[in-house]
Design a protein around this motif. Sequence first.
Motif, short mmCIF file in Angstrom:
data_model
loop_
_atom_site.label_atom_id
_atom_site.label_comp_id
_atom_site.label_asym_id
_atom_site.label_seq_id
_atom_site.Cartn_x
_atom_site.Cartn_y
_atom_site.Cartn_z
N GLU A 1 34.69 37.71 -17.21
CA GLU A 1 36.06 37.52 -16.51
C GLU A 1 35.73 37.17 -15.15
N PRO A 2 36.42 36.16 -14.31
CA PRO A 2 35.86 35.81 -13.00
C PRO A 2 35.73 37.03 -12.15
N LYS A 3 34.85 36.96 -11.13
CA LYS A 3 34.90 38.15 -10.20
C LYS A 3 35.91 38.05 -9.40
N LEU A 4 36.74 39.27 -9.09
CA LEU A 4 37.97 39.22 -8.22
C LEU A 4 37.81 38.60 -6.81
N ASP A 5 38.64 37.48 -6.64
CA ASP A 5 38.62 37.03 -5.39
C ASP A 5 40.22 36.74 -5.02
N LYS A 6 40.77 37.34 -4.20
CA LYS A 6 42.30 37.17 -4.09
C LYS A 6 42.72 35.91 -3.68
N THR A 7 41.71 35.14 -3.03
CA THR A 7 42.07 33.29 -2.68
C THR A 7 42.11 32.80 -3.95
N LYS A 8 41.60 33.17 -5.11
CA LYS A 8 41.80 32.37 -6.44
C LYS A 8 42.86 32.92 -7.39
N ILE A 9 43.54 33.95 -7.18
CA ILE A 9 44.71 34.35 -7.58
C ILE A 9 45.57 33.25 -8.22
N VAL A 10 46.12 32.95 -9.44
CA VAL A 10 47.04 31.96 -9.79
C VAL A 10 48.22 32.89 -10.09
N PRO A 11 49.40 32.95 -9.49
CA PRO A 11 50.58 33.69 -9.62
C PRO A 11 51.25 33.04 -11.15
N THR A 12 51.42 34.21 -12.15
CA THR A 12 51.83 33.79 -13.42
C THR A 12 53.05 32.58 -13.38
N SER A 13 53.95 32.85 -12.34
CA SER A 13 54.82 31.82 -12.36
C SER A 13 54.53 30.41 -11.97
N GLU A 14 53.08 30.27 -11.56
CA GLU A 14 52.59 28.89 -11.47
C GLU A 14 51.80 28.57 -12.79
N LEU A 15 51.77 29.33 -13.78
CA LEU A 15 51.19 28.60 -15.00
C LEU A 15 52.20 27.93 -15.65
N ASP A 16 51.60 27.10 -16.52
CA ASP A 16 52.74 26.43 -17.53
C ASP A 16 52.35 26.89 -18.95
N LEU A 17 51.09 27.18 -19.35
CA LEU A 17 50.85 27.83 -20.52
C LEU A 17 50.01 29.01 -20.54
N ILE A 18 50.08 29.80 -21.65
CA ILE A 18 48.84 30.92 -21.52
C ILE A 18 48.48 31.03 -22.96
N LEU A 19 47.31 30.36 -22.97
CA LEU A 19 46.53 30.25 -24.27
C LEU A 19 45.98 31.55 -24.60
N THR A 20 46.47 32.16 -25.62
CA THR A 20 46.59 33.72 -25.85
C THR A 20 45.49 34.10 -27.22
N PRO A 21 44.70 34.89 -26.81
CA PRO A 21 43.92 35.50 -27.94
C PRO A 21 44.73 36.38 -28.99
#
Length: 193
Positions: free
Chosen positions: A105-125
Amino acid sequence: MTSRRRIRQSIRQLRNTLSPTEQSQAADALVLQCATNPIIQKANTIAVYLSSDGEVDTDPLIQWLWQQGKQVSLPVIHPFAKGHLLFLEYTKTTPLIHNKYQILEPKLDKTKIVPTSELDLILTPLVAFDHTGNRLGMGGGYYDRTLSRWHTDQQGPMPIGLSHSCQQVPLLPIESWDVPLPQIITPKKTWFW
Protein backbone atom coordinates in the motif's frame (compact mmCIF):
# COMPACT_ATOMS: atom_id res chain seq x y z
CA MET A 1 -15.18 -24.54 10.23
CA THR A 2 -17.94 -22.20 9.06
CA SER A 3 -19.10 -22.43 5.47
CA ARG A 4 -17.83 -18.86 4.82
CA ARG A 5 -14.41 -19.91 6.07
CA ARG A 6 -14.49 -23.08 3.94
CA ILE A 7 -15.42 -21.05 0.85
CA ARG A 8 -12.60 -18.57 1.51
CA GLN A 9 -10.10 -21.38 1.92
CA SER A 10 -11.15 -23.35 -1.17
CA ILE A 11 -11.43 -20.34 -3.51
CA ARG A 12 -8.10 -18.90 -2.37
CA GLN A 13 -6.48 -22.28 -3.02
CA LEU A 14 -8.17 -22.47 -6.43
CA ARG A 15 -7.01 -19.05 -7.62
CA ASN A 16 -3.49 -19.74 -6.34
CA THR A 17 -3.31 -22.80 -8.63
CA LEU A 18 -3.58 -20.60 -11.73
CA SER A 19 -0.34 -20.68 -13.70
CA PRO A 20 1.64 -17.51 -14.46
CA THR A 21 0.38 -17.72 -18.06
CA GLU A 22 -3.24 -18.05 -16.91
CA GLN A 23 -2.76 -15.12 -14.51
CA SER A 24 -1.27 -12.96 -17.27
CA GLN A 25 -4.05 -13.83 -19.71
CA ALA A 26 -6.69 -13.10 -17.05
CA ALA A 27 -5.13 -9.72 -16.27
CA ASP A 28 -5.10 -8.72 -19.95
CA ALA A 29 -8.69 -9.93 -20.46
CA LEU A 30 -9.78 -7.97 -17.38
CA VAL A 31 -8.40 -4.78 -18.94
CA LEU A 32 -10.43 -5.46 -22.10
CA GLN A 33 -13.60 -5.92 -20.02
CA CYS A 34 -12.93 -2.68 -18.13
CA ALA A 35 -12.11 -0.77 -21.33
CA THR A 36 -15.63 -1.42 -22.67
CA ASN A 37 -17.39 -0.66 -19.37
CA PRO A 38 -19.25 2.68 -19.72
CA ILE A 39 -19.12 3.41 -15.98
CA ILE A 40 -15.33 3.01 -15.90
CA GLN A 41 -15.01 5.04 -19.10
CA LYS A 42 -16.93 7.97 -17.53
CA ALA A 43 -15.18 7.86 -14.13
CA ASN A 44 -12.28 10.19 -13.44
CA THR A 45 -11.12 9.18 -9.95
CA ILE A 46 -10.92 5.44 -9.40
CA ALA A 47 -9.77 3.49 -6.36
CA VAL A 48 -8.24 0.12 -7.13
CA TYR A 49 -5.99 -2.24 -5.16
CA LEU A 50 -2.68 -3.98 -5.64
CA SER A 51 -3.23 -7.70 -6.09
CA SER A 52 -2.03 -10.35 -3.67
CA ASP A 53 -2.73 -13.98 -2.81
CA GLY A 54 -3.63 -15.07 -6.36
CA GLU A 55 -6.06 -12.23 -7.04
CA VAL A 56 -6.41 -11.21 -10.67
CA ASP A 57 -3.41 -8.96 -11.36
CA THR A 58 -4.50 -5.32 -11.34
CA ASP A 59 -1.17 -3.90 -12.53
CA PRO A 60 -2.10 -3.95 -16.27
CA LEU A 61 -5.43 -2.35 -15.37
CA ILE A 62 -3.71 0.41 -13.38
CA GLN A 63 -1.38 1.05 -16.32
CA TRP A 64 -4.39 1.31 -18.64
CA LEU A 65 -6.22 3.66 -16.24
CA TRP A 66 -3.19 5.96 -16.18
CA GLN A 67 -3.04 5.89 -19.99
CA GLN A 68 -6.69 7.00 -20.03
CA GLY A 69 -5.86 9.97 -17.81
CA LYS A 70 -7.69 8.61 -14.76
CA GLN A 71 -6.60 9.51 -11.24
CA VAL A 72 -5.85 6.25 -9.43
CA SER A 73 -6.02 5.79 -5.67
CA LEU A 74 -5.07 2.81 -3.51
CA PRO A 75 -6.46 1.71 -0.15
CA VAL A 76 -4.41 2.13 3.00
CA ILE A 77 -5.34 0.65 6.37
CA HIS A 78 -6.44 3.61 8.50
CA PRO A 79 -3.84 4.23 11.22
CA PHE A 80 -6.36 5.40 13.85
CA ALA A 81 -9.82 4.10 12.90
CA LYS A 82 -9.60 0.33 13.38
CA GLY A 83 -11.05 -1.67 10.51
CA HIS A 84 -11.32 1.29 8.15
CA LEU A 85 -9.59 2.31 4.94
CA LEU A 86 -8.14 5.54 3.62
CA PHE A 87 -7.44 6.09 -0.08
CA LEU A 88 -4.24 7.73 -1.27
CA GLU A 89 -3.40 9.00 -4.73
CA TYR A 90 -1.20 6.50 -6.58
CA THR A 91 1.32 7.45 -9.27
CA LYS A 92 4.34 5.71 -10.77
CA THR A 93 6.56 7.34 -8.12
CA THR A 94 4.43 6.63 -5.03
CA PRO A 95 6.50 4.86 -2.35
CA LEU A 96 4.94 1.56 -1.28
CA ILE A 97 5.23 -0.38 1.98
CA HIS A 98 3.81 -3.69 3.24
CA ASN A 99 0.90 -3.34 5.65
CA LYS A 100 0.20 -5.71 8.56
CA TYR A 101 -1.26 -8.26 6.09
CA GLN A 102 1.87 -8.04 3.92
CA ILE A 103 -0.11 -6.31 1.16
CA LEU A 104 1.56 -3.40 -0.60
CA GLU A 105 0.00 0.00 0.00
CA PRO A 106 1.18 3.60 -0.37
CA LYS A 107 3.27 4.97 2.47
CA LEU A 108 0.96 7.21 4.47
CA ASP A 109 1.20 10.83 3.34
CA LYS A 110 -1.69 13.03 4.45
CA THR A 111 -1.17 15.33 1.47
CA LYS A 112 -2.06 12.43 -0.87
CA ILE A 113 -5.32 11.40 0.83
CA VAL A 114 -8.29 11.30 -1.54
CA PRO A 115 -11.55 11.63 0.42
CA THR A 116 -14.00 8.85 -0.37
CA SER A 117 -16.50 11.53 -1.42
CA GLU A 118 -14.14 12.47 -4.28
CA LEU A 119 -13.92 8.92 -5.66
CA ASP A 120 -16.16 7.99 -8.59
CA LEU A 121 -15.57 4.23 -8.31
CA ILE A 122 -14.04 1.73 -5.92
CA LEU A 123 -12.78 -1.35 -7.76
CA THR A 124 -13.15 -3.89 -5.01
CA PRO A 125 -11.29 -7.14 -4.29
CA LEU A 126 -13.18 -10.26 -3.32
CA VAL A 127 -12.59 -13.90 -2.55
CA ALA A 128 -15.87 -15.21 -3.94
CA PHE A 129 -19.14 -13.96 -5.45
CA ASP A 130 -22.49 -15.47 -6.37
CA HIS A 131 -25.10 -14.98 -9.10
CA THR A 132 -26.87 -12.23 -7.13
CA GLY A 133 -23.84 -9.96 -6.62
CA ASN A 134 -23.06 -11.01 -3.08
CA ARG A 135 -19.36 -10.66 -2.27
CA LEU A 136 -17.26 -12.58 0.21
CA GLY A 137 -14.08 -10.76 1.21
CA MET A 138 -11.15 -11.82 3.36
CA GLY A 139 -13.15 -11.38 6.56
CA GLY A 140 -11.75 -8.14 7.94
CA GLY A 141 -14.78 -6.06 6.94
CA TYR A 142 -12.68 -3.18 5.58
CA TYR A 143 -14.59 -2.88 2.30
CA ASP A 144 -17.99 -3.57 3.87
CA ARG A 145 -17.41 -0.61 6.22
CA THR A 146 -16.15 1.55 3.36
CA LEU A 147 -19.14 0.70 1.16
CA SER A 148 -21.84 0.84 3.84
CA ARG A 149 -23.19 4.25 2.68
CA TRP A 150 -23.44 2.95 -0.88
CA HIS A 151 -25.34 -0.07 0.41
CA THR A 152 -27.84 1.88 2.52
CA ASP A 153 -28.57 4.95 0.40
CA GLN A 154 -26.51 4.74 -2.83
CA GLN A 155 -24.26 7.56 -1.56
CA GLY A 156 -20.56 7.71 -2.29
CA PRO A 157 -18.49 5.97 -4.94
CA MET A 158 -19.98 3.03 -6.80
CA PRO A 159 -18.29 -0.29 -6.02
CA ILE A 160 -17.39 -2.72 -8.79
CA GLY A 161 -15.85 -6.08 -7.91
CA LEU A 162 -12.87 -7.56 -9.76
CA SER A 163 -12.42 -11.30 -9.83
CA HIS A 164 -11.15 -14.34 -11.63
CA SER A 165 -14.00 -16.24 -13.29
CA CYS A 166 -13.24 -19.28 -11.10
CA GLN A 167 -14.19 -17.32 -7.97
CA GLN A 168 -17.92 -17.52 -8.69
CA VAL A 169 -19.86 -19.90 -6.43
CA PRO A 170 -23.54 -20.91 -6.66
CA LEU A 171 -24.70 -19.13 -3.50
CA LEU A 172 -22.89 -17.36 -0.67
CA PRO A 173 -24.05 -17.40 2.94
CA ILE A 174 -24.50 -13.71 3.71
CA GLU A 175 -24.48 -11.64 6.88
CA SER A 176 -26.29 -8.37 7.63
CA TRP A 177 -23.10 -6.31 7.17
CA ASP A 178 -22.24 -7.75 3.74
CA VAL A 179 -22.48 -5.24 0.89
CA PRO A 180 -23.62 -6.74 -2.44
CA LEU A 181 -22.04 -5.27 -5.56
CA PRO A 182 -23.94 -3.82 -8.52
CA GLN A 183 -21.27 -5.11 -10.93
CA ILE A 184 -18.51 -7.69 -10.89
CA ILE A 185 -15.99 -7.81 -13.70
CA THR A 186 -14.20 -11.05 -14.53
CA PRO A 187 -11.85 -11.71 -17.45
CA LYS A 188 -14.67 -13.47 -19.29
CA LYS A 189 -17.76 -11.43 -18.42
CA THR A 190 -19.17 -8.41 -16.62
CA TRP A 191 -22.03 -9.25 -14.28
CA PHE A 192 -24.75 -6.59 -13.61
CA TRP A 193 -27.40 -6.50 -10.90
